[in-house]
Design a protein around this motif. Structure first.
Motif, PDB file in Angstrom:
ATOM      1  N   GLN A 652       0.822  -1.210   0.000  1.00  0.00           N
ATOM      2  CA  GLN A 652       0.000   0.000   0.000  1.00  0.00           C
ATOM      3  C   GLN A 652       0.854   1.257   0.000  1.00  0.00           C
ATOM      4  OE1 GLN A 652      -2.196  -0.794   3.558  1.00  0.00           O
ATOM      5  NE2 GLN A 652      -3.808  -1.973   2.509  1.00  0.00           N
ATOM      6  N   LYS A 653       2.038   1.206   0.614  1.00  0.00           N
ATOM      7  CA  LYS A 653       2.915   2.374   0.644  1.00  0.00           C
ATOM      8  C   LYS A 653       4.294   1.930   1.152  1.00  0.00           C
ATOM      9  CE  LYS A 653       1.226   3.680   5.255  1.00  0.00           C
ATOM     10  NZ  LYS A 653       0.552   4.727   6.054  1.00  0.00           N
ATOM     11  N   ASP A 675      11.123  10.785   8.988  1.00  0.00           N
ATOM     12  CA  ASP A 675      10.474   9.740   8.198  1.00  0.00           C
ATOM     13  C   ASP A 675       9.529  10.378   7.196  1.00  0.00           C
ATOM     14  OD1 ASP A 675       7.621   9.797   9.403  1.00  0.00           O
ATOM     15  OD2 ASP A 675       8.961   9.693  11.152  1.00  0.00           O
ATOM     16  N   ILE A 676       9.202   9.593   6.192  1.00  0.00           N
ATOM     17  CA  ILE A 676       8.300  10.041   5.127  1.00  0.00           C
ATOM     18  C   ILE A 676       7.599   8.811   4.562  1.00  0.00           C
ATOM     19  CG2 ILE A 676      10.036   9.857   3.305  1.00  0.00           C
ATOM     20  CD1 ILE A 676       7.390  12.604   3.503  1.00  0.00           C
ATOM     21  N   GLU A 677       6.368   8.954   4.167  1.00  0.00           N
ATOM     22  CA  GLU A 677       5.632   7.894   3.486  1.00  0.00           C
ATOM     23  C   GLU A 677       5.519   8.258   2.010  1.00  0.00           C
ATOM     24  OE1 GLU A 677       1.854   7.383   5.318  1.00  0.00           O
ATOM     25  OE2 GLU A 677       2.673   6.478   7.149  1.00  0.00           O
ATOM     26  N   VAL A 678       5.756   7.255   1.141  1.00  0.00           N
ATOM     27  CA  VAL A 678       5.681   7.494  -0.302  1.00  0.00           C
ATOM     28  C   VAL A 678       4.729   6.487  -0.926  1.00  0.00           C
ATOM     29  CG1 VAL A 678       7.995   8.471  -0.431  1.00  0.00           C
ATOM     30  CG2 VAL A 678       7.694   6.024  -0.741  1.00  0.00           C
ATOM     31  N   ASP A 679       4.288   6.801  -2.120  1.00  0.00           N
ATOM     32  CA  ASP A 679       3.278   6.011  -2.810  1.00  0.00           C
ATOM     33  C   ASP A 679       3.782   4.606  -3.129  1.00  0.00           C
ATOM     34  OD1 ASP A 679       2.034   5.279  -5.739  1.00  0.00           O
ATOM     35  OD2 ASP A 679       0.578   6.276  -4.420  1.00  0.00           O
ATOM     36  N   ARG A 680       2.858   3.675  -3.214  1.00  0.00           N
ATOM     37  CA  ARG A 680       3.219   2.265  -3.464  1.00  0.00           C
ATOM     38  C   ARG A 680       3.876   2.053  -4.830  1.00  0.00           C
ATOM     39  NH1 ARG A 680      -0.654  -0.644  -6.510  1.00  0.00           N
ATOM     40  NH2 ARG A 680      -2.462   0.593  -7.156  1.00  0.00           N
ATOM     41  N   ASN A 681       3.646   2.980  -5.796  1.00  0.00           N
ATOM     42  CA  ASN A 681       4.239   2.824  -7.126  1.00  0.00           C
ATOM     43  C   ASN A 681       5.616   3.469  -7.239  1.00  0.00           C
ATOM     44  OD1 ASN A 681       2.106   1.389  -8.416  1.00  0.00           O
ATOM     45  ND2 ASN A 681       0.910   3.291  -8.411  1.00  0.00           N
ATOM     46  N   GLU A 737       9.412  12.079  -4.859  1.00  0.00           N
ATOM     47  CA  GLU A 737       9.349  10.634  -4.989  1.00  0.00           C
ATOM     48  C   GLU A 737       9.189  10.311  -6.461  1.00  0.00           C
ATOM     49  OE1 GLU A 737       5.018   9.092  -4.241  1.00  0.00           O
ATOM     50  OE2 GLU A 737       5.603  10.410  -2.599  1.00  0.00           O
ATOM     51  N   THR A 738       9.900   9.275  -6.897  1.00  0.00           N
ATOM     52  CA  THR A 738       9.891   8.913  -8.301  1.00  0.00           C
ATOM     53  C   THR A 738       9.012   7.697  -8.507  1.00  0.00           C
ATOM     54  OG1 THR A 738      12.135   9.722  -8.473  1.00  0.00           O
ATOM     55  CG2 THR A 738      11.337   8.324 -10.260  1.00  0.00           C
ATOM     56  N   PRO A 739       7.911   7.822  -9.240  1.00  0.00           N
ATOM     57  CA  PRO A 739       7.001   6.691  -9.422  1.00  0.00           C
ATOM     58  C   PRO A 739       7.604   5.632 -10.315  1.00  0.00           C
ATOM     59  CG  PRO A 739       6.299   8.540 -10.760  1.00  0.00           C
ATOM     60  CD  PRO A 739       7.459   9.013  -9.936  1.00  0.00           C
ATOM     61  N   GLY A 740       7.227   4.388 -10.052  1.00  0.00           N
ATOM     62  CA  GLY A 740       7.688   3.303 -10.896  1.00  0.00           C
ATOM     63  C   GLY A 740       6.823   3.139 -12.124  1.00  0.00           C
ATOM     64  N   THR A 741       5.588   3.604 -12.082  1.00  0.00           N
ATOM     65  CA  THR A 741       4.701   3.545 -13.239  1.00  0.00           C
ATOM     66  C   THR A 741       4.116   4.916 -13.435  1.00  0.00           C
ATOM     67  OG1 THR A 741       2.827   2.933 -11.862  1.00  0.00           O
ATOM     68  CG2 THR A 741       4.116   1.139 -12.802  1.00  0.00           C
ATOM     69  N   THR A 742       3.744   5.212 -14.650  1.00  0.00           N
ATOM     70  CA  THR A 742       3.144   6.498 -14.972  1.00  0.00           C
ATOM     71  C   THR A 742       1.688   6.274 -15.332  1.00  0.00           C
ATOM     72  OG1 THR A 742       5.254   7.295 -15.802  1.00  0.00           O
ATOM     73  CG2 THR A 742       3.303   8.495 -16.488  1.00  0.00           C
ATOM     74  N   ASP A 743       0.819   6.748 -14.472  1.00  0.00           N
ATOM     75  CA  ASP A 743      -0.600   6.668 -14.773  1.00  0.00           C
ATOM     76  C   ASP A 743      -1.243   7.959 -14.317  1.00  0.00           C
ATOM     77  OD1 ASP A 743      -0.847   6.495 -11.995  1.00  0.00           O
ATOM     78  OD2 ASP A 743      -0.863   4.300 -12.043  1.00  0.00           O
ATOM     79  N   GLU A 744      -2.579   8.014 -14.407  1.00  0.00           N
ATOM     80  CA  GLU A 744      -3.259   9.260 -14.099  1.00  0.00           C
ATOM     81  C   GLU A 744      -3.168   9.596 -12.616  1.00  0.00           C
ATOM     82  OE1 GLU A 744      -7.172   8.930 -15.560  1.00  0.00           O
ATOM     83  OE2 GLU A 744      -6.592   8.930 -17.655  1.00  0.00           O
ATOM     84  N   SER A 745      -3.183   8.560 -11.766  1.00  0.00           N
ATOM     85  CA  SER A 745      -3.160   8.824 -10.329  1.00  0.00           C
ATOM     86  C   SER A 745      -1.768   9.120  -9.814  1.00  0.00           C
ATOM     87  CB  SER A 745      -3.742   7.615  -9.572  1.00  0.00           C
ATOM     88  OG  SER A 745      -2.954   6.480  -9.830  1.00  0.00           O
ATOM     89  N   HIS A 746      -0.740   8.637 -10.531  1.00  0.00           N
ATOM     90  CA  HIS A 746       0.639   8.863 -10.102  1.00  0.00           C
ATOM     91  C   HIS A 746       1.462   9.318 -11.302  1.00  0.00           C
ATOM     92  CE1 HIS A 746      -0.163   6.991  -6.222  1.00  0.00           C
ATOM     93  NE2 HIS A 746      -0.808   6.063  -6.886  1.00  0.00           N
ATOM     94  N   PRO A 747       1.325  10.577 -11.718  1.00  0.00           N
ATOM     95  CA  PRO A 747       2.056  11.043 -12.900  1.00  0.00           C
ATOM     96  C   PRO A 747       3.544  11.187 -12.610  1.00  0.00           C
ATOM     97  CG  PRO A 747       0.920  12.867 -11.845  1.00  0.00           C
ATOM     98  CD  PRO A 747       0.492  11.613 -11.117  1.00  0.00           C
ATOM     99  N   GLN A 748       4.345  11.087 -13.675  1.00  0.00           N
ATOM    100  CA  GLN A 748       5.794  11.305 -13.559  1.00  0.00           C
ATOM    101  C   GLN A 748       6.056  12.773 -13.223  1.00  0.00           C
ATOM    102  OE1 GLN A 748       8.261   8.985 -13.952  1.00  0.00           O
ATOM    103  NE2 GLN A 748       9.713  10.520 -13.294  1.00  0.00           N
ATOM    104  N   VAL A 749       6.991  13.021 -12.284  1.00  0.00           N
ATOM    105  CA  VAL A 749       7.302  14.384 -11.862  1.00  0.00           C
ATOM    106  C   VAL A 749       8.456  14.904 -12.694  1.00  0.00           C
ATOM    107  CG1 VAL A 749       8.063  15.831  -9.949  1.00  0.00           C
ATOM    108  CG2 VAL A 749       6.529  13.889  -9.532  1.00  0.00           C
TER     109      VAL A 749
END
Length: 911
Positions: A652-653, A675-681, A737-749
């Motif tokens: 989940q994260k 500490d920091i929490e980042v997205d699961r992707n 945070e750098t996403p592992g996948t690029t989708d609408e909910s987690h766009p590439q920064v």
């Protein structure tokens, strides 16, 4: 004569009172071409005589009736006792004194003839006048650095006075640079202004001023003077070496004023003209001689000329004949024979150098140090030098081209003389296999690598039975480096395995090579299989190779597995990677079996075994991929991947924790962690505001619905000094945070770095001496504090360490060894409980993989959590492989070249 004397005396001692002359003035001035009238009257009452007139020479002037001329005669008036002298069309010769005589009395009048000033050499400026030339004195040239002069010719009576000025200033006769001269030729008077050592300053406008003072007449001639410089060749023609039928160019450059004109001469002949043989370029400055022959050698003179003078310089042309060697004479010899290769000039200069070489290696005269069978020497035949290369006891390695090279001043030439060596067939056992492995219905090949000259005839047989191309076999021949390969292709049945023979034969001998065609099979079943590790979604297998690998090495393994009542699925593994089955469902019993794989195919599977996956659990710790020295400036980008076992539920994260630590060996978080929490992707995160030169411990956890994973950790050190520009492949902005996948909910920064972020503040303004001293003292104390703090954290020493030990109860460094530091690899050991109440004693081995390996990774299913997200591993079939033994492409190319020259050389030798 007595009368003339009386008149002359009267002239000298005054006029007589008995005579009255008009005009009253004693001298009259008239211009050339005008007329004048003189009268003389007898005033003596006692005399009735009429006065007479005499010319300038004392001779009587008569009336027209008595012989006087129309232009000069006397008219007599008896009644008035007067005589009148008429002079018409006055010329210069009429100038002088004319006397009136009456007995002993006389008087005279002087006629002055005035000739108007004129500059006869002045250029006419009328519209129909011809153009000015050098005969006119309006424009004159003088030569720099020499003594030169200006001329001004004038006509006029009385003779005028001449004055010179330059640029509006009169030239004084006292100026030593100038000399004033005068010449007379007839009525023309030439005044000369001589100038010593002419300079550029002497260029400009001069005036020649002529004046007749009594007549109050003045005229001037404007003379424009150009200071000229004789030509001087500054780039003379250089000596040239040309080659026959080639071309050369002579270059010539001169300076002068005006710009010189160029003319070229050969020897003392006429000027060279632009044409087929010679080309004049760059306004004559360049001379190109084409199609050179030996007769073109000699001097070529460049002449530069202007109005101020001439300069000449010559260059010498030497024409060389390039060498022309005798044509190649290729020879064919057998082993152990002797050959002589000859090289001589057919045409060229006497001073020509002849040499032999083999490839890039030059051969010196005499026997060669690296091969005494090779000898180079010279001999004279028919007056010409012949360079000979003798080779004795010829071997196969002597075959090939030998280059004769000639060079002289005209160029160079070379010829390749080929030596072909005949020998019986030789089969290369290093390239021709003794055994070839194959299997039924899979095309295989057997290769026979041979070399021979003349070419050999090659045939194949099996058990002494000939094999013919297109009948009971497929046979191909290819040329390679070092010989020829003949390939036999076989698609075997079970009866086609066994011994094969390759036979090569020419007129000098024959050779035979035996090849065993061996049948191979898939591997036998595996008997020793065990499960070494089990998790909620994976299990790992260890195997031992079968007793019989089928005759080929094991290339990999295939695992078949299934739940009871479900179809079997398969996963493939190469021989180097762990056999780890992924994507399983927690708390389930699986049947599994394993087969070894070789090039023939998948072997027989082992007996079925069972394994039960663990219950749902927190995921395994994420696996850190970044390195401890990846920090840049005040940033560090942590990179990771998700573990193979997600505990049966999707991650989940991720949670990241970090803190300062004292040294590189620390494996636990220090005081005041962040500490920091980042997205699961996410697969990377950039930690910012880190201190240069400090150590940090970083941990990462994964969380699913069943709890928090154990951590993976890394000890990093930040670089000190000036921050470096980030070089990671992820954007490095604070908290990115750098996403592992690029989708609408987690766009590439994508972040653009502020180029001014690293600029140092600028200090301006005037500071007093006291302020500067204060700043320096403050900086010194800050530096001491920084050094002491650094010693405290890095080496546990310094003033601060002393305070902590004696006042705050901190443990001294020498007693720190007594503390329990914990066991296990970095990231585990004596850690705090992270939510599941358990601290593992060991770490499960993790398989490293890439997110892009779509057919080598089976992602864990998430059964029961999201419909449609479950997927099972697919079956990857091993492709069948042909057991072909192919020759390298460079070998093929080289032998093709060798065979081509052999055939061409052989054909030339026959001719």
């Amino acid at each position: 004569m007595i009368l003339r004397g009386v008149i002359l005396v009267a002239f000298l001692f005054g006029a007589s009172e008995a005579l009255y002359l008009t005009p009253a003035a004693t001298s009259i001035t008239k211009s050339v071409g005008e007329s004048v009238l003189f009268t003389c009257t007898n005033n003596d009452p006692s005399s009735q005589d009429i006065p007479t007139w005499q010319d300038t020479d004392g001779y009587p002037i008569r009336t027209i009736d008595n012989g006087g001329s129309q232009d000069m005669h006397v008219v007599v008036y008896p009644a008035d006792k007067r005589s009148q002298l008429n002079i018409f069309n006055i010329i210069q010769n009429y100038e002088g004194s004319y006397g009136c005589v009456l007995g002993q009395d006389s008087d005279s009048r002087r006629l002055i003839v005035f000739e108007e000033l004129e500059f006869p050499n002045k250029c006419p400026r009328g519209p129909n006048d011809p153009p000015c030339d050098k005969t006119h004195q309006d424009n004159q040239d003088i030569i720099i650095h020499e003594a030169d002069r200006l001329e001004c010719t004038v006509i006029g009576k009385p003779e005028p006075t001449i004055g010179w000025n330059f640029k509006g200033n009169p030239i004084s006769e006292l100026d030593e640079r100038y000399t004033f001269q005068r010449t007379v030729q007839g009525e023309e008077i030439t005044h000369i202004l001589a100038i010593g050592n002419v300079t550029r300053y002497d260029e400009g406008l001069y005036k020649c001023q002529a004046s007749q003072l009594e007549q109050a007449v003045i005229k001037s001639l404007d003379i424009t003077v150009d200071v000229q410089e004789p030509p001087k060749i500054i780039l003379p023609p250089q000596d040239k070496n040309g080659t026959e039928h080639g071309s050369i160019t002579f270059y010539c450059r001169a300076e002068g004023d005006p710009q010189p004109e160029y003319t070229w001469y050969r020897g003392g002949g006429d000027p060279l003209q632009d044409g087929e043989k010679y080309t004049l370029g760059d306004e004559g400055r360049e001379l190109t001689i084409k199609d050179l022959v030996k007769n073109d050698l000699g001097d070529y003179t460049c002449q530069a000329e202007n109005a101020a003078g001439i300069d000449q310089k010559a260059g010498f042309l030497n024409v060389f004949i390039p060498p022309l060697l005798n044509p190649a004479f290729n020879q064919t010899k057998s082993l152990n024979e002797q050959v002589e290769l000859e090289c001589f000039l057919r045409r060229g200069e006497e001073d020509t150098w002849l040499r032999w070489r083999r490839g890039e290696k030059w051969l010196r005269d005499g026997k060669q140090e690296f091969n005494e069978r090779w000898e180079v020497f010279s001999r004279v035949e028919q007056g010409s030098t012949v360079k000979v290369l003798r080779i004795t006891d010829i071997t196969k390695e002597d075959e090939g081209p030998y280059t004769c090279w000639a060079e002289n001043a005209g160029g160079e030439d070379e010829e390749d003389h080929w030596l072909l060596v005949e020998y019986a067939p030789v089969i290369d056992l290093n390239r021709s296999p003794h055994e070839v492995k194959g299997w039924v219905d899979n095309e295989s090949n057997m290769t026979c690598h041979w070399d021979a000259f003349p070419d050999a005839k090659v045939r194949w047989s099996r058990n002494q039975i000939p094999l013919k191309d297109g009948v009971n076999a497929t046979i191909e021949t290819e040329e390679v480096i070092g010989g020829v390969i003949t390939i036999l292709y076989v698609t075997p049945t079970s009866r086609d395995f066994g011994p094969y023979e390759c036979h090569a034969e020419n007129r000098l001998g024959k050779a035979t090579h035996n090849i065993n065609f061996k049948q191979v099979f898939p591997p036998e079943p595996l008997t020793n299989i065990r499960v070494t590790d089990i998790s909620s979604t994976t299990f790992t297998i260890e195997v031992e190779d079968p007793d019989d690998n089928g005759g080929l090495r094991i290339e990999g393994y295939q695992v078949g597995y299934h739940l009871p009542g479900y179809p079997e699925d398969y996963q493939d593994f190469n021989e180097t990677e762990p056999i780890k089955v992924l994507g399983l469902t927690p708390d389930r019993k699986y049947f599994y079996r394993v087969a070894a794989v070789n090039d023939v195919g998948v072997g027989e599977f082992s007996d079925n075994k069972t394994v039960t996956t663990e219950y749902y659990s927190p995921p395994d710790a994420p696996i850190i991929l970044s390195k401890k020295d990846d920090g840049r400036g005040d940033k560090y980008t942590l990179e990771w991947r998700e573990a193979d076992n997600n505990g049966g539920g999707p991650v989940q994260k991720f949670e990241i924790r970090w803190s300062l630590v004292s040294n590189k060996d620390e494996t636990e978080l220090g005081p005041d962690p962040q500490d920091i929490e980042v997205d699961r992707n996410a697969i990377a995160y950039t930690i910012t505001n880190l201190e240069p030169g400090k150590y940090y411990w970083i941990e990462i956890y994964a969380r699913n619905a069943f709890g928090l994973s154990k951590s993976d950790g890394i000890n990093i050190v930040m670089p000190g000094g000036v921050p470096l520009i980030p070089t990671t492949k992820y954007p490095e902005t604070p908290g990115t945070e750098t996403p592992g996948t690029t989708d609408e909910s987690h766009p590439q920064v994508n972040v653009t770095r502020d180029p001014n972020s690293n600029k140092l503040p600028q200090i301006s303004g005037d500071l007093s001496t006291a302020a500067l001293i204060g700043i320096i003292l403050g900086a010194f104390f800050v530096l001491l504090i920084v050094v002491d703090i650094s010693c405290y954290f890095m080496n546990s020493c310094g003033f601060m360490m002393c305070i902590c030990v004696h006042c705050c109860g901190k443990v001294p460094p020498d007693e720190k060894d007594d503390l329990e530091l914990g066991d296990g690899p970095p990231g585990y050991g004596n850690k705090l409980d992270r939510g599941n109440g358990e601290v593992p004693d060991t770490v499960m081995p993790l398989k490293s993989y890439s997110d892009d390996d779509d057919d080598s990774i089976v992602k864990p299913p998430v059964n029961g959590f999201s419909e449609g997200e479950e997927h099972l591993p697919g079956y990857r079939r091993y492709p069948e492989k042909r057991g072909l033994r192919e020759a390298p492409s460079d070998i093929m190319h080289h032998h093709s070249f060798i065979a081509t020259w052999r055939k061409s050389v052989a054909s030339m030798s026959l001719k």
